[in-house]
Design an enzyme around this catalytic site. Structure first.
Site, mmCIF file in Angstrom:
data_model
loop_
_atom_site.group_PDB
_atom_site.id
_atom_site.type_symbol
_atom_site.label_atom_id
_atom_site.label_comp_id
_atom_site.label_asym_id
_atom_site.label_seq_id
_atom_site.Cartn_x
_atom_site.Cartn_y
_atom_site.Cartn_z
ATOM 1 C CG ASP A 8 -1.697 1.216 1.428
ATOM 2 O OD1 ASP A 8 -2.316 1.660 0.446
ATOM 3 O OD2 ASP A 8 -1.713 1.775 2.553
ATOM 4 C CG ASP A 10 -1.963 7.333 0.594
ATOM 5 O OD1 ASP A 10 -1.140 8.210 0.349
ATOM 6 O OD2 ASP A 10 -2.902 7.043 -0.164
#
Ligand code: G6P
Ligand code: MG
Length: 219
Positions: A8, A10
């Protein structure tokens, strides 16, 4: 054996999660209500339009589609103001070291983010070339917790789901990984990321060997 690591963006590679929170909070405040950091947990990994709907429901507001589009654009403008100040110094602790181990071991890497700003952010922090595949908000039709984003990452790196480990800071992202049949390492709090197979505070707390010997837990 593990062949691909799916990250991922963020809150895992870079701390833009705080910028998303600040921009959404600014928007909520402009509408006359507030959101807390605890409330913000459920927005992590959730697309811009879905996040807006959750926030407006929280504030008890029902708005037209035009007004919602305006607010989403305004939030993104505020968010990009914060992002524009980012440099490689914003890369989270342990990330650079961990990627060096991953590359040395010859493993594939993919980005799996719902964000439509993912490429822009990777460019700003100088990591655009560090991924074999980039799956972002422009390439998917369903956001997390749907596994689509990670299944596409697996496919592009030619790995089967059970040959992948996902790194996630969001409850929705851990759910996406588990629904996709992958191992999941949570970055954050064990009490929040209860479905993860392992939870660490940051990638600095983890060696690649620990990841490669990870066994699925059923919690
Ligand atoms: C990530 C973040 C979410 C954000 C989403 C969409 O999943 O965790 O907080 O809402 O991306 O980001 P975007 O940059 O497209 O608004
Ligand atoms: Mg995240």
């Amino acid at each position: 054996p593990i062949k691909a690591l799916l990250f991922d963006l963020d809150g895992v590679i870079v701390d833009t999660a705080i910028f998303h929170y600040q921009a959404w909070r600014r928007m909520a405040n402009s509408l006359g209500f507030d959101i807390t950091e605890e409330f913000n947990e459920q927005l992590k990994g959730i697309s811009r339009t879905e996040s807006l709907d959750i926030i407006l429901a929280h504030g008890g507001l029902v708005l037209s589609d035009e007004k919602k589009a305006e607010l989403a654009a305004q939030k993104n403008e505020w968010y990009l103001e914060l992002v524009s100040q980012m440099t490689p110094a914003n890369i989270l602790p342990g990330v650079t070291d961990f990627f060096a181990q991953v590359k040395a071991a010859g493993l594939k890497t993919a980005l799996g983010s719902v964000s439509k700003n993912a490429r822009l952010i990777l460019e700003r922090i100088g990591m655009l070339d560090d991924f074999d595949a980039i799956i972002d908000g422009t390439k998917i039709s369903r956001g997390k917790p749907d596994p689509e984003v990670f299944l596409k990452g697996a496919a592009e790196t030619k790995a089967q789901p059970d040959e992948c480990v996902v790194f996630e800071d969001a409850v929705a992202g851990i759910e996406a990984a588990k629904r996709g049949g992958m191992l999941a390492v949570g970055i954050g709090e064990p009490a929040v990321l209860t479905w993860a197979d392992l939870v660490v505070g940051s990638l600095a707390d983890l060696t690649l060997d620990e990841v490669l010997t990870l066994a699925p837990t059923h919690r």
